[in-house]
Design a protein around this motif. Structure first.
Motif, PDB file in Angstrom:
ATOM      1  N   LYS A 121      69.672 -40.830  14.140  1.00 28.35           N
ATOM      2  CA  LYS A 121      70.437 -41.588  13.164  1.00 28.35           C
ATOM      3  C   LYS A 121      70.900 -40.245  12.078  1.00 28.35           C
ATOM      4  N   ALA A 122      70.156 -39.346  11.910  1.00 26.77           N
ATOM      5  CA  ALA A 122      70.490 -38.169  11.026  1.00 26.77           C
ATOM      6  C   ALA A 122      71.418 -37.176  11.771  1.00 26.77           C
ATOM      7  N   LYS A 123      71.303 -37.050  13.054  1.00 25.48           N
ATOM      8  CA  LYS A 123      72.292 -35.969  13.590  1.00 25.48           C
ATOM      9  C   LYS A 123      72.869 -36.260  14.898  1.00 25.48           C
ATOM     10  N   CYS A 124      73.143 -37.376  15.295  1.00 21.80           N
ATOM     11  CA  CYS A 124      73.799 -37.756  16.288  1.00 21.80           C
ATOM     12  C   CYS A 124      74.822 -39.055  16.377  1.00 21.80           C
ATOM     13  N   MET A 125      75.838 -38.794  17.095  1.00 26.32           N
ATOM     14  CA  MET A 125      76.935 -39.831  17.039  1.00 26.32           C
ATOM     15  C   MET A 125      76.434 -41.140  17.609  1.00 26.32           C
ATOM     16  N   ASP A 126      76.789 -42.349  16.783  1.00 25.27           N
ATOM     17  CA  ASP A 126      76.779 -43.652  17.189  1.00 25.27           C
ATOM     18  C   ASP A 126      77.863 -43.879  18.284  1.00 25.27           C
ATOM     19  N   GLY A 170      69.613 -50.214  16.055  1.00 24.98           N
ATOM     20  CA  GLY A 170      70.453 -51.088  16.350  1.00 24.98           C
ATOM     21  C   GLY A 170      71.859 -50.580  16.759  1.00 24.98           C
ATOM     22  N   ALA A 171      71.648 -49.370  17.321  1.00 24.85           N
ATOM     23  CA  ALA A 171      72.770 -48.838  17.876  1.00 24.85           C
ATOM     24  C   ALA A 171      72.529 -48.100  19.208  1.00 24.85           C
ATOM     25  N   ILE A 172      73.643 -47.790  20.049  1.00 23.11           N
ATOM     26  CA  ILE A 172      73.638 -46.708  21.095  1.00 23.11           C
ATOM     27  C   ILE A 172      73.720 -45.407  20.659  1.00 23.11           C
ATOM     28  N   TYR A 173      72.654 -44.653  20.940  1.00 21.81           N
ATOM     29  CA  TYR A 173      72.868 -43.208  20.520  1.00 21.81           C
ATOM     30  C   TYR A 173      72.754 -42.081  21.457  1.00 21.81           C
ATOM     31  N   VAL A 206      67.074 -38.680  27.061  1.00 14.45           N
ATOM     32  CA  VAL A 206      68.113 -39.014  26.475  1.00 14.45           C
ATOM     33  C   VAL A 206      69.193 -37.937  26.049  1.00 14.45           C
ATOM     34  N   THR A 207      70.497 -38.076  26.458  1.00 23.33           N
ATOM     35  CA  THR A 207      71.732 -37.269  26.061  1.00 23.33           C
ATOM     36  C   THR A 207      72.420 -37.490  24.860  1.00 23.33           C
ATOM     37  N   SER A 208      72.320 -36.816  23.919  1.00 30.18           N
ATOM     38  CA  SER A 208      73.095 -37.331  22.734  1.00 30.18           C
ATOM     39  C   SER A 208      74.155 -36.418  22.011  1.00 30.18           C
ATOM     40  N   PHE A 209      75.051 -36.707  21.249  1.00 31.69           N
ATOM     41  CA  PHE A 209      76.038 -35.719  20.909  1.00 31.69           C
ATOM     42  C   PHE A 209      75.965 -35.613  19.335  1.00 31.69           C
ATOM     43  N   SER A 210      75.897 -34.396  19.169  1.00 36.90           N
ATOM     44  CA  SER A 210      75.870 -33.915  17.793  1.00 36.90           C
ATOM     45  C   SER A 210      76.824 -34.479  16.880  1.00 36.90           C
ATOM     46  N   LYS A 211      76.627 -35.182  15.493  1.00 41.90           N
ATOM     47  CA  LYS A 211      77.610 -35.870  14.585  1.00 41.90           C
ATOM     48  C   LYS A 211      78.546 -34.710  14.020  1.00 41.90           C
ATOM     49  N   ASN A 212      78.127 -33.331  14.312  1.00 42.24           N
ATOM     50  CA  ASN A 212      78.935 -32.236  13.611  1.00 42.24           C
ATOM     51  C   ASN A 212      79.665 -31.717  14.660  1.00 42.24           C
ATOM     52  N   SER A 213      79.759 -32.313  15.987  1.00 37.91           N
ATOM     53  CA  SER A 213      80.497 -31.504  17.104  1.00 37.91           C
ATOM     54  C   SER A 213      82.051 -31.665  16.644  1.00 37.91           C
ATOM     55  N   LYS A 214      82.618 -30.910  17.092  1.00 40.56           N
ATOM     56  CA  LYS A 214      84.315 -30.868  16.744  1.00 40.56           C
ATOM     57  C   LYS A 214      85.097 -31.482  17.882  1.00 40.56           C
ATOM     58  N   HIS A 215      84.337 -31.869  19.050  1.00 42.70           N
ATOM     59  CA  HIS A 215      84.855 -32.691  20.085  1.00 42.70           C
ATOM     60  C   HIS A 215      84.845 -34.123  19.673  1.00 42.70           C
ATOM     61  N   SER A 216      85.550 -34.904  20.244  1.00 41.41           N
ATOM     62  CA  SER A 216      85.574 -36.139  20.233  1.00 41.41           C
ATOM     63  C   SER A 216      84.511 -37.016  20.985  1.00 41.41           C
ATOM     64  N   ALA A 217      83.968 -38.111  20.616  1.00 34.63           N
ATOM     65  CA  ALA A 217      82.782 -38.839  21.469  1.00 34.63           C
ATOM     66  C   ALA A 217      83.502 -39.164  22.858  1.00 34.63           C
ATOM     67  N   ASP A 218      84.782 -39.363  22.753  1.00 36.24           N
ATOM     68  CA  ASP A 218      85.555 -39.599  24.319  1.00 36.24           C
ATOM     69  C   ASP A 218      85.504 -38.575  25.161  1.00 36.24           C
TER      70      ASP A 218
END
Length: 540
Positions: free
Chosen positions: A161-166, A197-200, A374-386
């Motif tokens: 919740k704190a660090k990763c993309m929803d 309540g989300a896919i992280y 589980v592989t998650s993506f950083s909220k601060n990444s400059k890449h899009s989730a896509d």
């Protein structure tokens, strides 16, 4: 119920973070607890759409894995465009083998970057060192774009919740179809990626491939005239072990005490059992004393390598490969790895025992852990989730595709040679391909071994046999904060005691008092939290 995992959350990482940084992992980042299970259940998981371009020789089911007798002659080129965005992508991961050559000296890594269309910058550590490295990076806020999160990480909901993309919008329901090889991962695996309540995250699936049973050296047993071992009860299992032991020749039946197998003979639960909303731990089962006594009996009879309590898993694997031991308790993944590490020559042959009932009938084998990580993506990444999901999708291309052939084996001529249509890794290939990309994402394991069709045939046969009897961990997909924090240490305490008991250093009766201590030290609280989560999820 298609798949599950042995244990989802533990508590070892919190201690690692404190040791490394002096602060708890993600202090102040706890997730909202109230109604979490119900919120998670409300998430529409990614729709499972099986990729139909590859036809297995040995078709699987929702539990049994697909088997292939050889690699398809014309692998399907499944992805036409490079998934990357042209900018470097950073990734933090563990690797199971030796640290490979750096990218400037690694032709596989260089070719991978070309195919991805982005430079993949990997920070890696050995399995033994990864959790410390992970804790240090999290505590320091130094997060890569793509993060391999161990499933026993403490308080995962707060972390993601704190660090990763929803990723709910991109992956929920039919939205996942934009990424066809992520959609090819069965829905049940995604339960382990849902928090708050989300896919992280994206699952790295294991399930049946991690189911463990007694592996045996079929060539060593055949040399004793034992062609098809199938003990019908514990006594026959014990007698077989005695027959395969010759201590004076430095040969023992077992690499370690097969307590898990004995527990499965006695139908002891797979971590947690649920009945009518009530949860029971494996530790509390009434047959535990019988299991410990049987394990003690095997040690006293000298059928277990006496170094079993001192050496690591790597030593056990060497004993099995070297013929010092004829049996090892391990998984289908390990089965293949034994062939990869084979030092015994072409006669080397591995097979697997079913689990009988302790006195008669059939045992209750445990389903393996659903997820590797589980592989998650950083909220601060400059890449899009896509972009990051396209990278994960590329990594999940299944067996039989050209992408899988490259990802697992590298470049023909350098990293593997072809025997017919089968890729056989070279020494350079083994070293250069071991960069950990299977932990970004992966397809379900295919049953296959190059040039040895009997391996997938044997694997498929035993999986088909045990699949209807598999016992699942009832806590899968449910979150207990106490289990997250305390499970690792409490489990270690119980394991230390059982090792003392089976060696005859403490009486079997000590187990009863230890279970009471386990309950008062957190076990009962775990139970309450799991029951509450189960009730919320059931909408009661």
């Amino acid at each position: 119920m298609p798949v599950s995992r042995r244990r989802f959350l533990g508590g070892g990482l919190a201690a690692a973070a404190v040791a490394v940084t002096g602060t708890p992992l993600l202090a102040g980042c706890a997730s909202d607890k109230k109604g979490t299970a119900a919120a998670n259940l409300a998430v529409k998981l990614p729709t499972y759409t099986r990729y139909g371009e590859i036809k297995p020789d040995l078709p699987g089911t929702d539990v049994v894995l697909d088997g292939f007798l050889k690699y398809p002659a014309n692998p399907v080129k499944a992805i036409s465009e490079a998934p990357g965005d042209g900018k470097p992508i950073t990734f933090l991961t563990n690797i199971p083998g030796a640290i490979p050559p750096s990218v400037d000296k690694n032709q596989f890594w260089q070719k991978l970057n070309e195919r991805l269309g982005s430079e993949l910058q990997i920070s890696m550590a050995s399995n033994d060192e990864y959790k410390d490295k992970f804790a240090t990076r999290i505590a320091g806020g130094d997060l890569p774009d793509v993060i391999n999160i161990p499933v026993d990480t403490v308080q995962i909901p707060g972390l993601v919740k704190a660090k990763c993309m929803d990723l709910t919008e991109q992956l929920s329901g039919d939205a996942v179809n934009k990424y066809p090889f992520l959609a090819n991962i069965p829905t049940e695996y995604w339960k382990g990626c849902v928090f708050n309540g989300a896919i992280y995250g994206v699952p790295v699936p294991r399930g049946m491939s991690r189911t463990s049973l007694p592996l045996y050296r079929a060539d060593l047993l055949a040399a004793k005239g034992i062609k098809d071992p199938a003990p019908k009860n514990f006594q026959e299992f014990f007698d077989l072990a005695k027959e395969m032991t010759a201590a004076k020749q430095n040969k023992w039946a077992w690499t370690r005490v097969p307590l898990s197998t004995i527990r499965q003979m006695l139908a002891i639960p797979n971590v947690w059992k649920e009945d009518g909303g009530k949860f029971t731990s494996m530790y509390e089962h009434e047959a535990q004393l019988d299991a410990l006594e049987a394990g003690r009996k095997m040690v006293a009879a000298g059928v277990v390598n006496p170094d079993a309590f001192n050496d690591k898993a790597s030593a056990r694997k060497q004993w099995f490969n070297g013929g010092i031991a004829a049996f090892d308790y391990d998984s289908f993944v390990a089965w293949n790895q034994y062939y990869s590490d084979n030092t015994a020559g072409p006669a080397f042959s591995v097979n697997m025992l079913d689990v009988p009932g302790f006195d008669s009938g059939t045992g209750a084998p445990w389903m393996g852990a659903a997820l590797n990580n589980v592989t998650s993506f950083s909220k601060n990444s400059k890449h899009s989730a896509d972009t990051l999901l396209k990278i994960a999708n590329w990594m999940a291309a299944p067996f039989g595709t050209e992408e899988y052939l490259f990802r697992k084996y590298g470049v023909a001529g350098r990293h593997y040679t072809l025997q017919g249509t089968d890729p056989v890794p070279t020494k350079v290939g083994v070293v250069e391909t071991g960069i950990g990309v299977q932990y970004i994402s992966d397809s379900a394991l295919a049953l296959y071994w190059a040039g040895k069709p009997d391996v997938p045939q044997n694997q498929h046969e035993i999986q088909t046999k045990v699949a209807p009897r598999l016992v699942y961990d009832a806590s899968y997909g449910l979150y207990s904060d106490t289990q997250s924090k305390k499970q690792t240490q409490l489990a270690k305490t119980m394991t230390d005691l059982e090792n003392q008991i089976v060696q005859g250093k403490k009486p079997v009766s000590d187990w009863t008092a230890a279970v009471q201590t386990w309950k008062s030290s957190g076990g009962d609280t775990m139970r309450t939290e799991l029951e509450q989560a189960h009730t919320e999820a059931a909408g009661k």
